[in-house]
Design a protein around this motif. Structure first.
Motif, PDB file in Angstrom:
ATOM      1  N   GLN A  39      35.236 -29.735 -35.472  1.00  0.00           N
ATOM      2  CA  GLN A  39      33.988 -29.997 -36.237  1.00  0.00           C
ATOM      3  C   GLN A  39      33.012 -28.447 -36.246  1.00  0.00           C
ATOM      4  O   GLN A  39      32.585 -28.276 -37.291  1.00  0.00           O
ATOM      5  N   GLN A  96      38.403 -32.977 -31.405  1.00  0.00           N
ATOM      6  CA  GLN A  96      37.661 -33.147 -32.689  1.00  0.00           C
ATOM      7  C   GLN A  96      36.276 -32.444 -32.753  1.00  0.00           C
ATOM      8  O   GLN A  96      36.030 -32.132 -33.727  1.00  0.00           O
ATOM      9  N   GLU A 131      41.970 -35.433 -27.105  1.00  0.00           N
ATOM     10  CA  GLU A 131      41.801 -35.546 -28.714  1.00  0.00           C
ATOM     11  C   GLU A 131      39.989 -35.688 -28.895  1.00  0.00           C
ATOM     12  O   GLU A 131      39.919 -35.162 -29.856  1.00  0.00           O
TER      13      GLU A 131
END
Length: 688
Positions: free
Chosen positions: A542, A538, A534
């Motif tokens: 981004q 992320q 995860e």
């Protein structure tokens, strides 16, 4: 003397425009049916004009000075005085509430425009309907193009038997051969014949005449030289209507020399094209680039070029029949090879620009643009592969378009072309190295992990020989992708980790860094390392957000939904999966959509909504058949699918499960996506 077929929508459109405008000009290529259409319209609306509908045919007229006289004769005016003929016409029309049809104006356009302007100014209740291969250029003129008839395949849900082109052929065939019947045995050949003739009514009618001596299949087989085949079908028609060549040739003679030259040069395009492409490919000292725009406009006005406008911009198209005519002229001029090379150069440059911009904020634009250019890309590739000394350009073009083959739904085509180009370029080179890792990527997208691994390993070896460090890194990444599909998680983790490490400082996000991050997260999730997975995702999301990258971002959202589902957050997982699906609607990403739907079915099962999960499983079972290997053959995804099936069967019982599965099997991919997004059935909407 022959029946009128089709054109229902066009006739309704013409009626509406005539109600709103005093001058409507019907334009279109020779033989497309302009005159027949306006005569049909005249028959339908004649009662709306108390003083009648009048028809003036200028087709046989050669002298512009005779336009007024010819129209006066058509109106039955017998004024033989020496006064100005315009005055006689204006006086006669006066306050009459009438419609004047002036047929075939293109060769006398200036004289027609002047007369029509004078008549409309002096006769307040007059309306004029003109036919011309180009507009009259009057400010209040409303131009309505007459396109060719719809051909079989234009409307995917339409029956071949009810298609306009097929019905026209059948009607004309019946007039020529009274016992001709459209039936299952000949419908496929008739449909193909109509497609080959571009739905041009004149061409279809002339082909039907040949049934006196040939079968439909024979006509189709001989259509390679469509012009000579269709020659001389009618002795009574006007000369330019005796053959398709005469009809097109007449349009050709109406063009200025520079327009004729541009027409010939534009024949190198396949499908439609943008103005920039015409400027690059067709311009030289004889046709300066700054003049191309006006010349294109002239060809549009003369109905040689069709114009297509949509949200992506304006594009132009030569119908195949007109393109063939242009090709003949280009061959006679000896310019074919030079123009084809320029065409290849333009699309190679465009491909390289699209590759450079793919990972940025205009990704959807480039997706749409390169799908639009698909026909021209194919043509450029074929030229490069067939031309001695240019096959290396095929490698460059194919490799630059890796995203088109992988992301835009053309995997099969990309693979075939790549394999052909690699066979034609056996010498080790950087171009070949790039083509090999692209081939590996394409094969992975097809679920062919063995073939993908083979191409990646060959790329790695050859890249070392030519000193291509970037190809070495991308070969590692592609080997890692193949390992993921084969379920060799340890090997995949090592290879993808290397690719990410060496790509970190690289500005190129695709296809090395970002896809490698998503794939490594899948490996980590499969190994139970959800926090690490995860965290990687992320970071990836981004970067995608900052750069405006959507395609890999949608895969990252999908991978995120997997980690959330695995850690007991089914509601959050559904949000991520739905976000992935919404983005995938921008792309023709069948594979990606199916993968997300697989996960969404598992999420619904986890949420206790097994009937919805079962419907999705039914849709997936059906849609995977047309997409390739289910779950790409990846063991960890296949086992998750099987587990979801068992859970739904247990919760619902065999009978209800089978019923839901059957309901889902009737859904296409768009409908299945709508179901997953909560859009298909209000009762199934998910509050999350």
């Amino acid at each position: 003397m022959t029946s009128f077929v089709g054109r229902t929508r066009l006739l309704a459109n013409l009626k509406r425009h005539l109600a709103e405008s005093r001058l409507v000009t019907v334009t279109g290529i020779g033989g497309v049916g302009k005159s027949r259409t306006v005569l049909r319209l005249a028959h339908q609306i004649r009662t709306q004009y108390p003083d009648g509908v009048w028809f003036a045919d200028l087709a046989r007229l050669q002298d512009a000075g005779m336009v007024k006289h010819t129209i006066a004769s058509a109106l039955g005016i017998a004024d033989q005085s020496s006064r100005n003929e315009t005055d006689s016409l204006a006086e006669w029309v006066g306050d009459r509430d009438m419609l004047l049809i002036i047929d075939t104006c293109e060769h006398l356009v200036q004289g027609c425009a002047e007369l029509i302007h004078e008549l409309l100014e002096s006769a307040p209740n007059l309306k004029v309907l003109a036919t011309s291969r180009q507009s009259l250029q009057l400010p209040y003129e409303h131009v309505v193009p007459v396109p060719p008839l719809q051909v079989p395949g234009d409307d995917p849900v339409e029956s071949l038997f009810t298609n306009e082109s097929v019905q026209l052929f059948s009607a004309r065939a019946g007039a020529v051969v009274p016992d001709f019947v459209l039936e299952e045995q000949n419908i496929a050949a008739v449909a193909e014949l109509c497609r080959r003739l571009d739905g041009i009514p004149l061409a279809i009618e002339l082909a039907a005449v040949r049934l006196r001596a040939l079968s439909v299949e024979q006509i189709l087989g001989l259509l390679a030289d469509r012009f000579s085949l269709l020659a001389g079908a009618s002795r009574t028609a006007l000369p330019r209507h005796q053959t398709l060549r005469a009809a097109i040739g007449w349009s050709h003679e109406l063009c200025e020399p520079a327009e004729r030259l541009l027409w010939a040069r534009l024949s190198v395009f396949s499908g439609d094209f943008e103005l920039d492409a015409a400027r690059f490919v067709c311009a030289d000292e004889r046709l300066p680039a700054e003049e191309i725009t006006n010349l294109v406009t002239g060809l549009v006005e003369k109905s040689i070029l069709m114009i297509r406008s949509n949200h992506a911009g304006v594009r132009y198209k030569l119908i195949d029949t007109l393109a063939e005519y242009g090709e003949e002229w280009l061959d006679k001029l000896g310019q074919t090879q030079d123009l084809r090379h320029r065409h290849l150069a333009y699309y190679l440059n465009l491909a390289q620009r699209s590759e450079d911009a793919w990972s940025g904020p205009r990704q959807v634009y480039w997706f749409i643009r390169m799908r639009q250019e698909h026909d021209n890309v194919r043509l450029a590739l074929e030229h490069a592969l067939r031309t001695p000394g240019e096959s290396v350009l095929a490698l460059r073009l194919l490799s630059s378009l890796w995203f088109m083959w992988v992301c835009c739904g053309f995997q099969r085509e990309g693979r075939l072309y790549l394999e052909r180009a690699l066979e034609a370029n056996r010498a080790v080179s950087k171009e070949r190295c790039k083509a090999l890792w692209v081939l590996s990527y394409v094969r992975s997208a097809q679920g062919d992990s063995v073939g993908a691994l083979d191409a990646a390993e060959r790329c790695s070896k050859e890249a070392v020989r030519v000193g291509d460090s970037r190809a070495v890194i991308l070969a590692s990444k592609m080997q890692g992708t193949a390992a993921v599909l084969q379920g060799d998680l340890q090997k995949a983790s090592a290879l993808l980790g290397v690719a990410i490490e060496f790509n970190t400082d690289n500005k190129e996000l695709n296809p090395g860094l970002l896809p490698a991050i998503v794939e490594l997260s899948l490996v980590l999730s499969a190994q139970g390392e959800f926090i690490e997975a995860e965290s990687l995702l992320q970071d990836c999301l981004q970067v995608c957000k900052e750069r405006g990258e959507l395609w890999v971002g949608s895969y990252a959202q999908w991978a995120m939904s997997l980690t959330k589902l695995a850690t007991g957050r089914a509601g959050d997982a559904l949000q991520s999966a739905r976000e992935a699906l919404r983005v995938k609607r921008h792309f023709h990403d069948t594979l990606g959509t199916l993968l997300v739907l697989e996960t969404t079915a598992r999420i619904f099962a986890a949420l206790g909504r097994e009937p919805l999960a079962a419907r999705l499983l039914g849709a997936l079972q059906q849609n995977w058949k047309t997409a390739g290997l289910p779950m790409l053959g990846a063991p960890f995804m296949t086992s998750d699918h099987d587990q979801c099936v068992k859970e739904c069967q247990k919760a619902m019982g065999e009978h209800l499960y089978a019923q839901a599965l059957g309901d889902g099997a009737r859904l296409d991919l768009d409908e299945a996506s709508a179901l997953a997004l909560g859009e298909l059935d209000a009762s199934e909407n998910d509050p999350g």
